[in-house]
Design a protein around this motif. Structure first.
Motif, PDB file in Angstrom:
ATOM      1  N   LEU A  45       0.821  -1.219   0.000  1.00  0.00           N
ATOM      2  CA  LEU A  45       0.000   0.000   0.000  1.00  0.00           C
ATOM      3  C   LEU A  45       0.852   1.265   0.000  1.00  0.00           C
ATOM      4  N   SER A  46       1.983   1.254   0.701  1.00  0.00           N
ATOM      5  CA  SER A  46       2.832   2.449   0.699  1.00  0.00           C
ATOM      6  C   SER A  46       3.449   2.678  -0.678  1.00  0.00           C
ATOM      7  N   ILE A  47       3.791   1.616  -1.384  1.00  0.00           N
ATOM      8  CA  ILE A  47       4.321   1.762  -2.743  1.00  0.00           C
ATOM      9  C   ILE A  47       3.255   2.356  -3.660  1.00  0.00           C
ATOM     10  N   LEU A  48       2.018   1.862  -3.548  1.00  0.00           N
ATOM     11  CA  LEU A  48       0.950   2.376  -4.402  1.00  0.00           C
ATOM     12  C   LEU A  48       0.585   3.820  -4.061  1.00  0.00           C
ATOM     13  N   ARG A  49       0.720   4.202  -2.787  1.00  0.00           N
ATOM     14  CA  ARG A  49       0.385   5.581  -2.391  1.00  0.00           C
ATOM     15  C   ARG A  49       1.308   6.604  -3.038  1.00  0.00           C
ATOM     16  N   VAL A  50       2.586   6.267  -3.160  1.00  0.00           N
ATOM     17  CA  VAL A  50       3.547   7.237  -3.693  1.00  0.00           C
ATOM     18  C   VAL A  50       3.774   7.077  -5.192  1.00  0.00           C
TER      19      VAL A  50
END
Length: 143
Positions: A75-80
């Motif tokens: 999720l953190s990869i997709l957020r940025v």
């Protein structure tokens, strides 16, 4: 010390002593099972030395994740991300973040794990897949 704190400490002590008692019971059962197994082995091989068999210790693979760690990383990869990302691209980023070797075996395992996380998060409504993008599904966060 206040009565509330004292009661909380007593409750915690009871939990710990209960867990110790369960561990002792498990240890006693395992010891008895081991004795029975050694006796059976001696029936088939009278010269068997039990100490010749080394204990098997569980060692998790390098790509192992703790509970929730993979979901947070995906999720953190997709957020940025600037745009949709493929499952494989996300897996490669996680491999790089963890400092793992990028050999095909690890990348394949990580791609399957990332795919599982993404399907779960899609079912929960947190991410969506763009299916018209070719061989690999492209994923983005739902905003």
């Amino acid at each position: 010390m206040s009565d509330i704190a004292l009661e909380a400490l007593k409750r915690k002590r009871a939990e710990i002593t209960g867990e110790i008692a369960r561990c002792h019971a498990t240890l006693a059962k395992l010891s008895a099972d081991l004795e029975h197994l050694d006796g059976t082995l001696r029936l088939f091989a009278p010269d068997f030395v039990a100490e010749s068999v080394l204990p098997k210790v569980f060692t998790p693979p390098k790509s192992w994740s703790k509970r929730g760690e993979m979901s947070r990383a995906v999720l953190s990869i997709l957020r940025v991300a600037k745009g949709p990302q493929s499952t494989r691209e996300i897996a490669l980023q996680i491999v790089a973040q963890r400092g793992l070797e990028g050999d095909p075996g690890i990348v394949s395992i990580m791609t399957r794990r990332v795919g599982g996380v993404l399907r779960d998060k899609r079912d929960a409504g947190l991410v969506r897949s763009l299916e018209e993008t070719g061989l690999w599904l492209q994923w983005e966060i739902v905003r």
